[in-house]
Scaffold this motif. Structure first.
Motif, PDB file in Angstrom:
ATOM      1  N   VAL A  52       0.842  -1.202   0.000  1.00 21.08           N
ATOM      2  CA  VAL A  52       0.000   0.000   0.000  1.00 21.08           C
ATOM      3  C   VAL A  52       0.875   1.250   0.000  1.00 21.08           C
ATOM      4  CG1 VAL A  52      -1.636   1.353   1.368  1.00 21.08           C
ATOM      5  CG2 VAL A  52      -2.035  -1.074   1.000  1.00 21.08           C
ATOM      6  N   ALA A  53       1.905   1.252   0.841  1.00 28.68           N
ATOM      7  CA  ALA A  53       2.788   2.417   0.914  1.00 28.68           C
ATOM      8  C   ALA A  53       3.536   2.640  -0.403  1.00 28.68           C
ATOM      9  CB  ALA A  53       3.776   2.265   2.065  1.00 28.68           C
ATOM     10  N   VAL A  54       4.119   1.571  -0.925  1.00 31.43           N
ATOM     11  CA  VAL A  54       4.941   1.687  -2.128  1.00 31.43           C
ATOM     12  C   VAL A  54       4.095   1.763  -3.395  1.00 31.43           C
ATOM     13  CG1 VAL A  54       6.687   0.477  -3.526  1.00 31.43           C
ATOM     14  CG2 VAL A  54       6.906   0.564  -1.042  1.00 31.43           C
ATOM     15  N   GLY A  55       2.980   1.054  -3.422  1.00 34.26           N
ATOM     16  CA  GLY A  55       2.168   0.985  -4.632  1.00 34.26           C
ATOM     17  C   GLY A  55       1.091   2.039  -4.753  1.00 34.26           C
ATOM     18  N   LEU A  56       0.707   2.649  -3.643  1.00 35.03           N
ATOM     19  CA  LEU A  56      -0.352   3.659  -3.704  1.00 35.03           C
ATOM     20  C   LEU A  56       0.075   5.016  -3.131  1.00 35.03           C
ATOM     21  CD1 LEU A  56      -3.475   1.557  -2.669  1.00 35.03           C
ATOM     22  CD2 LEU A  56      -2.986   2.541  -4.894  1.00 35.03           C
ATOM     23  N   THR A  57       0.463   5.029  -1.875  1.00 33.35           N
ATOM     24  CA  THR A  57       0.749   6.304  -1.226  1.00 33.35           C
ATOM     25  C   THR A  57       1.901   7.042  -1.902  1.00 33.35           C
ATOM     26  OG1 THR A  57      -0.035   5.387   0.866  1.00 33.35           O
ATOM     27  CG2 THR A  57       1.235   7.415   0.972  1.00 33.35           C
ATOM     28  N   MET A  58       2.997   6.366  -2.141  1.00 37.15           N
ATOM     29  CA  MET A  58       4.164   7.019  -2.740  1.00 37.15           C
ATOM     30  C   MET A  58       3.880   7.500  -4.170  1.00 37.15           C
ATOM     31  SD  MET A  58       6.207   7.103  -0.234  1.00 37.15           S
ATOM     32  CE  MET A  58       7.822   7.465  -0.860  1.00 37.15           C
ATOM     33  N   PRO A  59       3.316   6.654  -5.043  1.00 37.60           N
ATOM     34  CA  PRO A  59       3.029   7.156  -6.394  1.00 37.60           C
ATOM     35  C   PRO A  59       2.028   8.317  -6.411  1.00 37.60           C
ATOM     36  CG  PRO A  59       2.964   4.767  -6.386  1.00 37.60           C
ATOM     37  CD  PRO A  59       3.069   5.204  -4.958  1.00 37.60           C
ATOM     38  N   LEU A  60       1.012   8.263  -5.541  1.00 32.27           N
ATOM     39  CA  LEU A  60       0.054   9.369  -5.512  1.00 32.27           C
ATOM     40  C   LEU A  60       0.711  10.648  -5.004  1.00 32.27           C
ATOM     41  CD1 LEU A  60      -3.148   7.526  -4.238  1.00 32.27           C
ATOM     42  CD2 LEU A  60      -2.678   8.360  -6.550  1.00 32.27           C
ATOM     43  N   SER A  61       1.585  10.532  -4.025  1.00 29.08           N
ATOM     44  CA  SER A  61       2.312  11.707  -3.538  1.00 29.08           C
ATOM     45  C   SER A  61       3.253  12.247  -4.614  1.00 29.08           C
ATOM     46  CB  SER A  61       3.107  11.360  -2.273  1.00 29.08           C
ATOM     47  OG  SER A  61       2.237  11.081  -1.220  1.00 29.08           O
ATOM     48  N   ALA A  62       3.895  11.352  -5.354  1.00 30.01           N
ATOM     49  CA  ALA A  62       4.782  11.776  -6.441  1.00 30.01           C
ATOM     50  C   ALA A  62       4.000  12.473  -7.546  1.00 30.01           C
ATOM     51  CB  ALA A  62       5.547  10.574  -6.999  1.00 30.01           C
ATOM     52  N   TRP A 109      -1.158  10.036   5.890  1.00 34.59           N
ATOM     53  CA  TRP A 109      -1.860   8.873   5.350  1.00 34.59           C
ATOM     54  C   TRP A 109      -1.245   7.584   5.859  1.00 34.59           C
ATOM     55  CZ3 TRP A 109      -3.496   8.924  -0.462  1.00 34.59           C
ATOM     56  CH2 TRP A 109      -4.496   9.883  -0.650  1.00 34.59           C
ATOM     57  N   GLU A 110       0.066   7.477   5.777  1.00 32.96           N
ATOM     58  CA  GLU A 110       0.709   6.231   6.191  1.00 32.96           C
ATOM     59  C   GLU A 110       0.596   6.013   7.697  1.00 32.96           C
ATOM     60  OE1 GLU A 110       1.700   3.410   4.743  1.00 32.96           O
ATOM     61  OE2 GLU A 110       0.685   4.414   3.119  1.00 32.96           O
ATOM     62  N   LEU A 111       0.703   7.061   8.482  1.00 31.65           N
ATOM     63  CA  LEU A 111       0.484   6.894   9.922  1.00 31.65           C
ATOM     64  C   LEU A 111      -0.937   6.383  10.182  1.00 31.65           C
ATOM     65  CD1 LEU A 111       2.259  10.068  11.339  1.00 31.65           C
ATOM     66  CD2 LEU A 111       2.957   7.691  11.668  1.00 31.65           C
ATOM     67  N   GLY A 112      -1.904   6.942   9.467  1.00 29.42           N
ATOM     68  CA  GLY A 112      -3.292   6.492   9.604  1.00 29.42           C
ATOM     69  C   GLY A 112      -3.486   5.066   9.143  1.00 29.42           C
ATOM     70  N   HIS A 113      -2.901   4.702   7.995  1.00 26.09           N
ATOM     71  CA  HIS A 113      -3.020   3.331   7.497  1.00 26.09           C
ATOM     72  C   HIS A 113      -2.398   2.342   8.470  1.00 26.09           C
ATOM     73  CE1 HIS A 113      -3.171   4.907   3.097  1.00 26.09           C
ATOM     74  NE2 HIS A 113      -4.374   4.830   3.615  1.00 26.09           N
ATOM     75  N   GLN A 114      -1.212   2.682   8.950  1.00 27.76           N
ATOM     76  CA  GLN A 114      -0.543   1.773   9.877  1.00 27.76           C
ATOM     77  C   GLN A 114      -1.332   1.648  11.182  1.00 27.76           C
ATOM     78  OE1 GLN A 114       1.893  -0.141   8.818  1.00 27.76           O
ATOM     79  NE2 GLN A 114       1.865   0.955   6.875  1.00 27.76           N
ATOM     80  N   ALA A 115      -1.972   2.729  11.609  1.00 30.37           N
ATOM     81  CA  ALA A 115      -2.812   2.667  12.815  1.00 30.37           C
ATOM     82  C   ALA A 115      -3.958   1.685  12.612  1.00 30.37           C
ATOM     83  CB  ALA A 115      -3.353   4.057  13.161  1.00 30.37           C
ATOM     84  N   VAL A 116      -4.597   1.741  11.446  1.00 27.93           N
ATOM     85  CA  VAL A 116      -5.704   0.819  11.159  1.00 27.93           C
ATOM     86  C   VAL A 116      -5.229  -0.624  11.229  1.00 27.93           C
ATOM     87  CG1 VAL A 116      -7.282   0.018   9.334  1.00 27.93           C
ATOM     88  CG2 VAL A 116      -7.044   2.466   9.808  1.00 27.93           C
ATOM     89  N   TRP A 117      -4.064  -0.920  10.641  1.00 27.87           N
ATOM     90  CA  TRP A 117      -3.537  -2.280  10.686  1.00 27.87           C
ATOM     91  C   TRP A 117      -3.254  -2.715  12.121  1.00 27.87           C
ATOM     92  CZ3 TRP A 117      -3.880  -5.851   7.180  1.00 27.87           C
ATOM     93  CH2 TRP A 117      -4.051  -5.478   5.857  1.00 27.87           C
ATOM     94  N   GLU A 118      -2.731  -1.810  12.921  1.00 27.77           N
ATOM     95  CA  GLU A 118      -2.451  -2.150  14.318  1.00 27.77           C
ATOM     96  C   GLU A 118      -3.746  -2.406  15.092  1.00 27.77           C
ATOM     97  OE1 GLU A 118       0.380  -2.947  15.579  1.00 27.77           O
ATOM     98  OE2 GLU A 118       1.582  -2.321  13.867  1.00 27.77           O
ATOM     99  N   PHE A 119      -4.756  -1.582  14.853  1.00 33.33           N
ATOM    100  CA  PHE A 119      -6.043  -1.804  15.523  1.00 33.33           C
ATOM    101  C   PHE A 119      -6.645  -3.142  15.112  1.00 33.33           C
ATOM    102  CE2 PHE A 119      -6.412   3.001  15.981  1.00 33.33           C
ATOM    103  CZ  PHE A 119      -6.154   2.984  17.344  1.00 33.33           C
ATOM    104  N   ARG A 120      -6.529  -3.483  13.828  1.00 31.34           N
ATOM    105  CA  ARG A 120      -7.061  -4.762  13.347  1.00 31.34           C
ATOM    106  C   ARG A 120      -6.347  -5.942  13.986  1.00 31.34           C
ATOM    107  NH1 ARG A 120      -7.970  -5.566   7.217  1.00 31.34           N
ATOM    108  NH2 ARG A 120      -8.909  -7.401   8.134  1.00 31.34           N
ATOM    109  N   ALA A 121      -5.081  -5.754  14.343  1.00 31.75           N
ATOM    110  CA  ALA A 121      -4.307  -6.827  14.970  1.00 31.75           C
ATOM    111  C   ALA A 121      -4.403  -6.772  16.498  1.00 31.75           C
ATOM    112  CB  ALA A 121      -2.845  -6.719  14.541  1.00 31.75           C
ATOM    113  N   ASP A 122      -5.330  -5.964  17.007  1.00 35.45           N
ATOM    114  CA  ASP A 122      -5.524  -5.789  18.455  1.00 35.45           C
ATOM    115  C   ASP A 122      -4.315  -5.208  19.174  1.00 35.45           C
ATOM    116  OD1 ASP A 122      -8.185  -6.494  18.602  1.00 35.45           O
ATOM    117  OD2 ASP A 122      -7.731  -8.632  18.802  1.00 35.45           O
ATOM    118  N   ASN A 123      -3.488  -4.485  18.461  1.00 34.69           N
ATOM    119  CA  ASN A 123      -2.383  -3.744  19.073  1.00 34.69           C
ATOM    120  C   ASN A 123      -2.859  -2.310  19.298  1.00 34.69           C
ATOM    121  OD1 ASN A 123      -0.645  -5.965  18.861  1.00 34.69           O
ATOM    122  ND2 ASN A 123      -0.058  -5.390  16.792  1.00 34.69           N
TER     123      ASN A 123
END
Length: 164
Positions: A52-62, A109-123
């Motif tokens: 997601v970071a390399v394939g979406l966030t970075m290209p959209l930011s670029a 965006w990436e901080l938010g995305h990573q937060a969602v993944w952590e919440f999904r993993a109960d972290n």
């Protein structure tokens, strides 16, 4: 008035950046609807995070940086604003625009995305810290715009948003 226009320009830009994400989500839903019994590839959450970071966030930011280096993003152009190099008063270089775009868009965006993944993993603790970082990054930008000051992405990239 510059404050309202800057805020609206950011909303336009973020909405445009969300279009590819919406198309990707729609494609995934259509694929699932057409083949309800088919299993999705077994990809680890860690790989998905990186993809997601390399394939979406970075290209959209670029891509956003390309428009910024040309004098302004679609939102800025629509509202009569332009991005300028602080030292030369001309259009910023692509590296300047990329730094600004990464700090303005990719970091929250990436901080938010990573937060969602952590919440999904109960972290929840780690997720809360990441979510707080995302909100802080966006809040600092919003506070600067409301006070008609330069944002931290503008300071780091030595750029300034001005009226045409």
């Amino acid at each position: 008035m510059l404050t309202a226009r800057r805020g609206l320009a950011t909303a336009i830009d973020y909405s445009l950046l969300a279009v590819p994400l919406g198309l990707l989500a729609a494609g995934a839903l259509l694929r699932q609807r057409r083949r309800p019994g088919s299993a999705l590839p077994d990809v680890s959450p860690a790989k998905v995070r990186v993809l997601v970071a390399v394939g979406l966030t970075m290209p959209l930011s670029a891509a956003l940086a390309v428009t910024e280096a040309a004098g302004g993003s679609p939102g800025k152009r629509a509202l009569g604003l332009t991005l300028r190099d602080e030292t030369s008063a001309g259009s910023p270089s692509y590296p300047q625009a990329l730094v600004r775009s990464l700090l303005k868009t990719a970091v929250p965006w990436e901080l938010g995305h990573q937060a969602v993944w952590e919440f999904r993993a109960d972290n929840t603790r780690r997720g809360a810290v990441l979510a707080a970082g995302s909100y802080l990054a966006l809040g600092l930008q919003a506070a600067a715009i409301v006070r008609n000051r330069r944002t931290y992405p503008e300071r780091a990239s030595q750029t300034r948003v001005t009226s045409k």
